[in-house]
Design a protein around this motif. Structure first.
Motif, PDB file in Angstrom:
ATOM      1  N   ALA A 137      25.943 -24.695   8.784  1.00  0.00           N
ATOM      2  CA  ALA A 137      25.247 -24.259  10.089  1.00  0.00           C
ATOM      3  C   ALA A 137      24.447 -25.959   9.905  1.00  0.00           C
ATOM      4  CB  ALA A 137      24.133 -23.116   9.447  1.00  0.00           C
ATOM      5  N   PRO A 138      24.461 -26.065  11.553  1.00  0.00           N
ATOM      6  CA  PRO A 138      24.487 -26.986  11.780  1.00  0.00           C
ATOM      7  C   PRO A 138      22.804 -26.609  11.183  1.00  0.00           C
ATOM      8  CG  PRO A 138      25.269 -26.134  14.027  1.00  0.00           C
ATOM      9  CD  PRO A 138      25.465 -24.885  12.723  1.00  0.00           C
ATOM     10  N   ARG A 139      22.535 -29.046  11.809  1.00  0.00           N
ATOM     11  CA  ARG A 139      20.841 -28.904  11.412  1.00  0.00           C
ATOM     12  C   ARG A 139      19.947 -29.094  12.462  1.00  0.00           C
ATOM     13  NH1 ARG A 139      19.217 -29.531   5.321  1.00  0.00           N
ATOM     14  NH2 ARG A 139      20.735 -28.191   4.316  1.00  0.00           N
ATOM     15  N   HIS A 140      19.410 -28.638  12.911  1.00  0.00           N
ATOM     16  CA  HIS A 140      18.410 -29.488  14.204  1.00  0.00           C
ATOM     17  C   HIS A 140      17.310 -30.267  13.796  1.00  0.00           C
ATOM     18  CE1 HIS A 140      20.544 -26.243  16.509  1.00  0.00           C
ATOM     19  NE2 HIS A 140      20.336 -25.331  14.999  1.00  0.00           N
ATOM     20  N   ARG A 141      16.813 -31.567  14.434  1.00  0.00           N
ATOM     21  CA  ARG A 141      15.594 -32.891  14.118  1.00  0.00           C
ATOM     22  C   ARG A 141      14.235 -31.650  14.340  1.00  0.00           C
ATOM     23  NH1 ARG A 141      17.877 -38.376  15.480  1.00  0.00           N
ATOM     24  NH2 ARG A 141      16.368 -38.738  14.048  1.00  0.00           N
ATOM     25  N   VAL A 142      13.482 -31.982  14.033  1.00  0.00           N
ATOM     26  CA  VAL A 142      12.339 -31.423  14.358  1.00  0.00           C
ATOM     27  C   VAL A 142      11.461 -31.916  12.929  1.00  0.00           C
ATOM     28  CG1 VAL A 142      13.052 -28.982  14.389  1.00  0.00           C
ATOM     29  CG2 VAL A 142      12.157 -29.542  12.426  1.00  0.00           C
ATOM     30  N   LEU A 143      10.432 -32.141  13.846  1.00  0.00           N
ATOM     31  CA  LEU A 143       8.877 -32.782  13.344  1.00  0.00           C
ATOM     32  C   LEU A 143       7.584 -31.365  13.041  1.00  0.00           C
ATOM     33  CD1 LEU A 143       8.032 -35.477  11.645  1.00  0.00           C
ATOM     34  CD2 LEU A 143       6.966 -35.935  14.240  1.00  0.00           C
ATOM     35  N   LYS A 144       7.729 -30.467  11.706  1.00  0.00           N
ATOM     36  CA  LYS A 144       7.256 -29.159  11.618  1.00  0.00           C
ATOM     37  C   LYS A 144       5.956 -30.034  10.740  1.00  0.00           C
ATOM     38  CE  LYS A 144       9.465 -26.222  13.671  1.00  0.00           C
ATOM     39  NZ  LYS A 144       9.916 -25.067  13.946  1.00  0.00           N
ATOM     40  N   ALA A 145       5.271 -29.402  10.534  1.00  0.00           N
ATOM     41  CA  ALA A 145       4.271 -29.600   9.329  1.00  0.00           C
ATOM     42  C   ALA A 145       4.699 -27.926   8.531  1.00  0.00           C
ATOM     43  CB  ALA A 145       2.689 -29.595   9.321  1.00  0.00           C
ATOM     44  N   GLY A 146       4.342 -28.577   6.863  1.00  0.00           N
ATOM     45  CA  GLY A 146       4.544 -26.800   5.821  1.00  0.00           C
ATOM     46  C   GLY A 146       4.129 -27.120   4.642  1.00  0.00           C
ATOM     47  N   SER A 147       4.090 -26.614   3.961  1.00  0.00           N
ATOM     48  CA  SER A 147       3.625 -26.553   2.730  1.00  0.00           C
ATOM     49  C   SER A 147       4.228 -25.704   1.652  1.00  0.00           C
ATOM     50  CB  SER A 147       2.214 -25.962   2.773  1.00  0.00           C
ATOM     51  OG  SER A 147       2.256 -24.238   2.251  1.00  0.00           O
ATOM     52  N   ILE A 148       5.002 -26.304   0.294  1.00  0.00           N
ATOM     53  CA  ILE A 148       5.817 -26.085  -0.908  1.00  0.00           C
ATOM     54  C   ILE A 148       4.686 -25.099  -1.852  1.00  0.00           C
ATOM     55  CG2 ILE A 148       6.870 -26.581  -2.531  1.00  0.00           C
ATOM     56  CD1 ILE A 148       7.841 -29.417  -0.993  1.00  0.00           C
ATOM     57  N   GLU A 149       5.027 -23.914  -2.296  1.00  0.00           N
ATOM     58  CA  GLU A 149       4.266 -22.876  -2.434  1.00  0.00           C
ATOM     59  C   GLU A 149       4.897 -22.755  -4.002  1.00  0.00           C
ATOM     60  OE1 GLU A 149       2.603 -20.122  -0.093  1.00  0.00           O
ATOM     61  OE2 GLU A 149       0.512 -21.780   0.754  1.00  0.00           O
ATOM     62  N   PHE A 150       3.960 -22.968  -5.020  1.00  0.00           N
ATOM     63  CA  PHE A 150       4.361 -22.735  -6.376  1.00  0.00           C
ATOM     64  C   PHE A 150       3.781 -22.342  -7.591  1.00  0.00           C
ATOM     65  CE2 PHE A 150       4.534 -26.913  -5.908  1.00  0.00           C
ATOM     66  CZ  PHE A 150       3.474 -27.790  -6.957  1.00  0.00           C
ATOM     67  N   ASN A 151       4.075 -21.149  -8.174  1.00  0.00           N
ATOM     68  CA  ASN A 151       2.924 -21.221  -9.226  1.00  0.00           C
ATOM     69  C   ASN A 151       1.716 -21.358  -8.946  1.00  0.00           C
ATOM     70  OD1 ASN A 151       4.838 -19.936 -10.636  1.00  0.00           O
ATOM     71  ND2 ASN A 151       5.377 -22.281 -12.029  1.00  0.00           N
ATOM     72  N   GLY A 152       0.944 -20.689  -7.851  1.00  0.00           N
ATOM     73  CA  GLY A 152      -0.427 -21.018  -7.755  1.00  0.00           C
ATOM     74  C   GLY A 152      -0.804 -22.637  -7.116  1.00  0.00           C
ATOM     75  N   GLY A 153       0.589 -23.691  -7.005  1.00  0.00           N
ATOM     76  CA  GLY A 153       0.109 -24.803  -6.991  1.00  0.00           C
ATOM     77  C   GLY A 153       0.618 -24.941  -5.291  1.00  0.00           C
ATOM     78  N   VAL A 154      -0.068 -26.062  -4.319  1.00  0.00           N
ATOM     79  CA  VAL A 154       0.450 -26.048  -2.354  1.00  0.00           C
ATOM     80  C   VAL A 154       1.090 -27.835  -2.408  1.00  0.00           C
ATOM     81  CG1 VAL A 154       0.034 -26.279  -0.332  1.00  0.00           C
ATOM     82  CG2 VAL A 154      -0.139 -23.837  -2.666  1.00  0.00           C
TER      83      VAL A 154
END
Length: 79
Positions: free
Chosen positions: A7-24
Motif C-alpha cells: 500500500a502507498p505510504r502517506h507523509r505525515v507528522l503525527k505524535a504517537g506512543s509505543i506501548e509494551f509490557n507496561g512501558g511507553v
C-alpha cells in the motif's frame, strides 16, 4: 525503493506512543499506510520487536511488528 510496498505510504507528522509490557515510548509517525508506518524515536533502547502503536487523536491502537530499524527510525508492519 517503494515498489515493494503493498500500500502507498502517506507523509505525515503525527505524535504517537509505543506501548509494551507496561512501558511507553513517545514517537513521531513520519509516514503511514494501511499496512505499516515509519516511526521516529529518541532512542530504540528497550523497544521490542512487537508492540502497540497509539496514534494521537485515534482511539484504536494498532499492533505492530518491526520490519526494520536504523538509527532513530523504525519501520513497522501492522498485524
Amino acid at each position: 525503493m517503494d515498489n515493494h510496498r503493498v500500500a502507498p505510504r502517506h507523509r505525515v507528522l503525527k505524535a504517537g506512543s509505543i506501548e509494551f509490557n507496561g512501558g511507553v515510548v513517545d514517537c513521531t509517525i513520519r509516514n503511514i499506510s494501511d499496512t505499516g508506518a515509519q516511526l521516529e524515536v529518541a532512542s530504540q533502547i528497550g523497544i521490542p520487536d512487537n508492540f502497540w502503536l497509539v496514534i494521537s487523536g485515534s482511539h484504536t491502537p494498532r499492533h505492530c511488528r518491526v520490519a526494520w530499524r536504523n538509527d532513530k527510525r523504525i519501520g513497522v508492519a501492522f498485524d
